[in-house]
Design a protein around this motif. Structure first.
Motif, mmCIF file in Angstrom:
data_model
loop_
_atom_site.group_PDB
_atom_site.id
_atom_site.type_symbol
_atom_site.label_atom_id
_atom_site.label_comp_id
_atom_site.label_asym_id
_atom_site.label_seq_id
_atom_site.Cartn_x
_atom_site.Cartn_y
_atom_site.Cartn_z
ATOM 1 N N ALA A 95 0.822 -1.207 0.000
ATOM 2 C CA ALA A 95 0.000 0.000 0.000
ATOM 3 C C ALA A 95 0.859 1.262 0.000
ATOM 4 O O ALA A 95 0.425 2.312 -0.467
ATOM 5 N N ASP A 96 2.105 1.159 0.486
ATOM 6 C CA ASP A 96 2.979 2.335 0.538
ATOM 7 C C ASP A 96 3.324 2.857 -0.857
ATOM 8 O O ASP A 96 3.660 4.033 -1.006
ATOM 9 N N ALA A 101 3.318 7.349 -4.901
ATOM 10 C CA ALA A 101 2.807 7.861 -6.176
ATOM 11 C C ALA A 101 1.996 9.136 -5.963
ATOM 12 O O ALA A 101 2.099 10.081 -6.754
ATOM 13 N N GLU A 102 1.211 9.190 -4.887
ATOM 14 C CA GLU A 102 0.443 10.399 -4.586
ATOM 15 C C GLU A 102 1.365 11.585 -4.320
ATOM 16 O O GLU A 102 1.124 12.689 -4.803
ATOM 17 N N SER A 103 2.429 11.340 -3.574
ATOM 18 C CA SER A 103 3.311 12.452 -3.198
ATOM 19 C C SER A 103 4.046 13.041 -4.397
ATOM 20 O O SER A 103 4.340 14.229 -4.402
ATOM 21 N N VAL A 104 4.330 12.264 -5.405
ATOM 22 C CA VAL A 104 5.049 12.798 -6.569
ATOM 23 C C VAL A 104 4.134 13.234 -7.706
ATOM 24 O O VAL A 104 4.574 13.940 -8.608
ATOM 25 N N SER A 105 2.837 12.842 -7.656
ATOM 26 C CA SER A 105 1.952 13.128 -8.779
ATOM 27 C C SER A 105 0.832 14.116 -8.475
ATOM 28 O O SER A 105 0.208 14.634 -9.392
#
Length: 128
Positions: A95-96, A101-105
């Motif tokens: 899940a990490d 992916a959220e933090s970079v996108s």
């Protein structure tokens, strides 16, 4: 909740008894042997409903037919690039990866799916 029909039950059973992550066409072929009146459209409609209800999992594979899985918990898959064998791979779901992916996108990610591709042991033996 969708009412439980004989056709729906036959389709669900076909997904559950097939361990190779079948396509809708493969499921249709299995169910057609039991019920020659069933249509491919009925199979697709019921597969969509079963997936929406969480009774099966639809694997959306870019450039290929969707496949269906009776295992609904989060897990990964592996596919042979030579023979097309498609199966589960026994590694922990991460899940990490979604958080990364959220933090970079800047996307809000709901889920992820990873399909590993390579040569299965049988195809490796054939290449020797």
């Amino acid at each position: 909740m969708q009412r439980n029909t004989v056709q729906r039950e036959q389709i669900l059973n076909a997904v559950r008894m097939t361990c190779n992550h079948p396509t809708a066409e493969q499921i249709y072929s299995i169910v057609k042997q039991q019920n020659d009146k069933i249509s491919l459209g009925t199979v697709y409609r019921n597969l969509n409903r079963l997936a929406q209800e969480g009774l099966i999992h639809r694997l959306e594979i870019p450039g290929e037919c969707d496949r269906y899985d009776s295992i609904t918990d989060k897990h990964y898959h592996i596919c042979c690039t030579e023979c097309g064998e498609f199966c589960d791979i026994d590694i922990p779901y991460r899940a990490d990866i979604q958080a990364q992916a959220e933090s970079v996108s800047s996307y809000k990610i709901d889920s992820h799916s990873i399909i590993f591709k390579g040569l299965c042991p049988k195809c490796q033996q054939k290449k020797k």
